[in-house]
Design an enzyme around this catalytic site. Sequence first.
Site, PDB file in Angstrom:
ATOM      1  N   HIS A   1      -4.129   9.200   2.856  1.00 14.20           N
ATOM      2  CA  HIS A   1      -2.989   8.995   1.970  1.00 14.20           C
ATOM      3  C   HIS A   1      -2.857  10.093   0.920  1.00 14.20           C
ATOM      4  O   HIS A   1      -1.818  10.191   0.236  1.00 14.20           O
ATOM      5  CB  HIS A   1      -3.100   7.627   1.280  1.00 14.20           C
ATOM      6  CG  HIS A   1      -1.779   6.937   1.141  1.00 14.20           C
ATOM      7  ND1 HIS A   1      -0.605   7.612   0.916  1.00 14.20           N
ATOM      8  CD2 HIS A   1      -1.451   5.617   1.182  1.00 14.20           C
ATOM      9  CE1 HIS A   1       0.399   6.747   0.829  1.00 14.20           C
ATOM     10  NE2 HIS A   1      -0.083   5.528   0.987  1.00 14.20           N
TER      11      HIS A   1
ATOM     12  N   ASP B   1       2.124  10.512   3.652  1.00 16.06           N
ATOM     13  CA  ASP B   1       2.729   9.306   3.099  1.00 16.06           C
ATOM     14  C   ASP B   1       3.046   8.315   4.210  1.00 16.06           C
ATOM     15  O   ASP B   1       3.192   8.690   5.390  1.00 16.06           O
ATOM     16  CB  ASP B   1       4.014   9.652   2.350  1.00 16.06           C
ATOM     17  CG  ASP B   1       3.744  10.503   1.115  1.00 16.06           C
ATOM     18  OD1 ASP B   1       2.654  10.343   0.524  1.00 16.06           O
ATOM     19  OD2 ASP B   1       4.612  11.320   0.750  1.00 16.06           O
TER      20      ASP B   1
END
Length: 431
Positions: free
Chosen positions: A403, A407
């Site tokens: 992450h 995204d």
Amino acid sequence: MARFTFRLPDIGEGIAEAEIVAWHVKIGDKVSEDQQVADMMTDKATVEMESPVTGVVVELAGEVGDQVAIGSALMVIEVEGEDAGETPVEKQAEAATPGVEEVAAPQAEPAPLPLAGGAGGGPVAPAAVEETSPPPTPPASGRGEEKVLASPAVRARAKDLGIDLAVVKADGNHVRHADLDAYLRYGSAQGYHAPHASRAREDLPVKVIGMRRRIAENMAASKRAIPHFTYVDEIDVTALEAMRGDLNDNRGNRPKLTMLPFLIVAICRALPDFPMINARYDDEAGVVTRHGRVHLGMAAQTDAGLMVPVIRDAQDKNVWQLAAEISRLAEAARTGKAKSEELSGSTLTVTSLGPLGGIATTPVINRPEVAIIGPNKIVERPIFQGDEIVRAKLMNLSISCDHRVVDGWDAASFVQAVRKLLETPVLLFAD
């Protein structure tokens, strides 16, 4: 008499140390020149170490699971000769074998190496598994005098446990770790018991060494450093499975196609629009390298544990070439013949449980990559097509991402692009 200190040579570029995963000799054993004496594991491969001289083993540098630095003493061998400085065999070994140091036998007893089993310096029987009592011996498996087939890791484990492979029941003659596990669980003087038999069994401490320790360290580092998230989507592969069946029926001498080559083609076609997926993150330098070529890691289960051979330039290969490369690399990994360069340098990894499948997976990223893709089991279920209910073949596709780099929207969009290609398989072959 003279003594040789056999020092661990440089067995891989950039390797500072290696782990002892198996000893094939013990203190007091006589060894011959070029005889295999130990197996050493680096981050990339297991290397067989051979004795540079003929003599008697007098010291070992540790036990299974210990790390030995490059250039440090691995073992000491006592050889014939009155004058250590003039012994012909010493000169020959020094010239022929890197990492071997000539040492004259001193008058006083030298300080011993840090030996396995304590400072007493007694004979060491290295063991991957410690146990409080020897395992029971079941009746012979009926293989008679046939040669029992097993990988080096299985043989080493059986030797450490004191198990004769000839008495271990297996599917055919090839004994695997699972067969040893079954032997330890259910073996008795009266034969094997069914798994549901209720009886007390002793605790069995298992030392984490070799490939299993590498896997443990890598997975722990990945989960510790990377904020994972996983996205799962369902894909209708009915048309793709029909195409795959037709291609296999007319494949001739070409390899049989599984789902994996088609998935790889779809991944490679989708990646140009999602370059952050095919990337590696150097978090210490704070640099993300987005790779133009797809060097695809392929997680493969072996007797020693999970290995990840790499399909180089997957973007340039068609489904037949991918099928052949998948088969070759999987076999090399299973038999321990994969080269170090075939086990490193991946930019993205695919992991599949094959026929075990599963509804969904949450795979762990192969650090320093930023994503890993996991196809799941194909199941047949009814679905709606307009007002009609039809039979369809469905497969869930999982992706875990870092992450810090990827995204959720990008991961979902990438999987949607792969989904479109797989659900309209003619697009996989279109220019």
